[in-house]
Write a protein that holds these residues in place. Structure first.
Motif, short mmCIF file in Angstrom:
data_model
loop_
_atom_site.label_atom_id
_atom_site.label_comp_id
_atom_site.label_asym_id
_atom_site.label_seq_id
_atom_site.Cartn_x
_atom_site.Cartn_y
_atom_site.Cartn_z
N SER A 97 3.98 -7.16 -7.00
CA SER A 97 2.55 -7.29 -7.33
C SER A 97 2.05 -8.71 -7.14
O SER A 97 0.86 -8.92 -6.91
N GLU A 98 2.93 -9.68 -7.22
CA GLU A 98 2.51 -11.08 -7.07
C GLU A 98 2.76 -11.63 -5.66
O GLU A 98 1.91 -12.33 -5.12
N LEU A 142 2.23 -7.46 -2.26
CA LEU A 142 1.07 -6.59 -2.10
C LEU A 142 -0.27 -7.33 -1.94
O LEU A 142 -1.05 -6.97 -1.06
N PRO A 143 -0.55 -8.36 -2.72
CA PRO A 143 -1.86 -9.02 -2.54
C PRO A 143 -2.05 -9.60 -1.13
O PRO A 143 -3.14 -9.54 -0.57
N TYR A 144 -0.98 -10.12 -0.57
CA TYR A 144 -1.08 -10.71 0.76
C TYR A 144 -1.18 -9.63 1.84
O TYR A 144 -1.97 -9.75 2.78
N ALA A 145 -0.39 -8.59 1.70
CA ALA A 145 -0.50 -7.46 2.64
C ALA A 145 -1.88 -6.83 2.55
O ALA A 145 -2.48 -6.46 3.56
N ASN A 146 -2.41 -6.73 1.33
CA ASN A 146 -3.76 -6.17 1.15
C ASN A 146 -4.81 -7.03 1.83
O ASN A 146 -5.76 -6.50 2.41
N ARG A 147 -4.65 -8.33 1.78
CA ARG A 147 -5.62 -9.20 2.45
C ARG A 147 -5.59 -9.00 3.95
O ARG A 147 -6.63 -8.99 4.61
N HIS A 155 3.67 3.51 -7.89
CA HIS A 155 2.58 3.40 -8.87
C HIS A 155 1.68 2.21 -8.59
O HIS A 155 0.54 2.17 -9.04
N LEU A 156 2.16 1.24 -7.81
CA LEU A 156 1.36 0.07 -7.46
C LEU A 156 0.56 0.28 -6.18
O LEU A 156 -0.29 -0.53 -5.84
N LEU A 157 0.84 1.36 -5.47
CA LEU A 157 0.23 1.58 -4.16
C LEU A 157 -0.83 2.67 -4.17
O LEU A 157 -1.56 2.82 -3.20
N ALA A 166 -4.85 -1.59 0.21
CA ALA A 166 -6.00 -1.65 1.13
C ALA A 166 -5.75 -0.88 2.42
O ALA A 166 -6.68 -0.64 3.18
N ALA A 167 -4.52 -0.47 2.68
CA ALA A 167 -4.22 0.27 3.89
C ALA A 167 -4.75 1.69 3.81
O ALA A 167 -4.98 2.22 2.72
N ASP A 168 -4.92 2.31 4.97
CA ASP A 168 -5.37 3.70 5.04
C ASP A 168 -4.23 4.67 4.77
O ASP A 168 -4.45 5.78 4.29
N VAL A 169 -3.02 4.27 5.12
CA VAL A 169 -1.84 5.12 5.00
C VAL A 169 -0.72 4.30 4.37
O VAL A 169 -0.55 3.13 4.68
N VAL A 170 0.03 4.92 3.46
CA VAL A 170 1.20 4.29 2.87
C VAL A 170 2.42 5.06 3.35
O VAL A 170 2.51 6.28 3.17
N GLY A 171 3.34 4.36 3.97
CA GLY A 171 4.60 4.96 4.41
C GLY A 171 5.65 4.78 3.33
O GLY A 171 5.74 3.73 2.70
N LEU A 172 6.42 5.83 3.10
CA LEU A 172 7.47 5.78 2.08
C LEU A 172 8.83 6.00 2.72
O LEU A 172 8.96 6.72 3.68
N ASP A 173 9.83 5.39 2.14
CA ASP A 173 11.19 5.58 2.63
C ASP A 173 11.91 6.59 1.76
O ASP A 173 11.44 7.00 0.73
#
Length: 171
Positions: free
Chosen positions: A121-122, A125-130, A156-158, A164-171
């Motif tokens: 979260s620190e 994600l914030p940087y990827a979201n930007r 739970h964080l995504l 901010a992405a349109d799609v979240v890929g999961l492993d």
């Protein structure tokens, strides 16, 4: 890149074509031409700021990310400065890929599994979201995929509007 002086000395990526990455654009344009009329999508690809920071600090792919974790614990401001630098550069590089023909951009967080949910979260994600948000602002027609290796433990964080992405890929 393990200290503030080295982070400060990094050259911002402002024009990928002129800064040695023109081959990426040439490749994407050629592939786009080959795919024309096939219905296939051309995927542009970048690592996330966290992943590229880990590679930069470790100097290689490293299963433990020991130096990066030490920086996170003992010099978080330096790590945040590196992440900021990489975020701005990745925005330019991914936009360059779209301009060269990518239909979709994927942000791949190869080293997300090294982070606890609070660290993710620190430091990730914030940087990827930007990156994702700015790409969507510049190129609203281009979907953005975010894939975090080990992301199922951070699902739970995504969810919702947290990613901010349109799609979240999961492993």
């Amino acid at each position: 890149v393990r200290d503030a002086a080295r982070v400060a000395a990094l050259t911002p990526l402002t024009n990928p074509q002129e800064q040695g990455l023109g081959f990426t654009g040439e490749t994407l344009r050629a592939l786009r031409g080959e795919l024309e009329g096939t219905g296939a999508a051309l995927l542009g690809f970048v690592g996330t700021p966290w992943t590229l920071a880990a590679y930069s600090v470790e100097g290689k792919a490293d299963k433990e990310c020991r130096q990066t974790k030490l920086m996170m614990a003992h010099a978080p401001r330096t790590l945040h400065a590196l992440l900021e630098h990489l975020t701005l550069s990745l925005i330019e590089y991914a936009s360059f890929q779209v301009d060269a023909g990518a239909h979709v951009i994927q942000l791949f967080d190869s080293w997300a599994h090294h982070l606890s949910p609070s660290q993710f979260s620190e430091f990730s994600l914030p940087y990827a979201n930007r990156v994702a948000a700015e790409l969507k602002r510049r190129h609203p027609h281009v979907p953005v995929i975010f894939h975090a290796n080990g992301g199922t433990g951070k699902l739970h964080l995504l969810g919702g509007d947290r990613c901010a992405a349109d799609v979240v890929g999961l492993d």
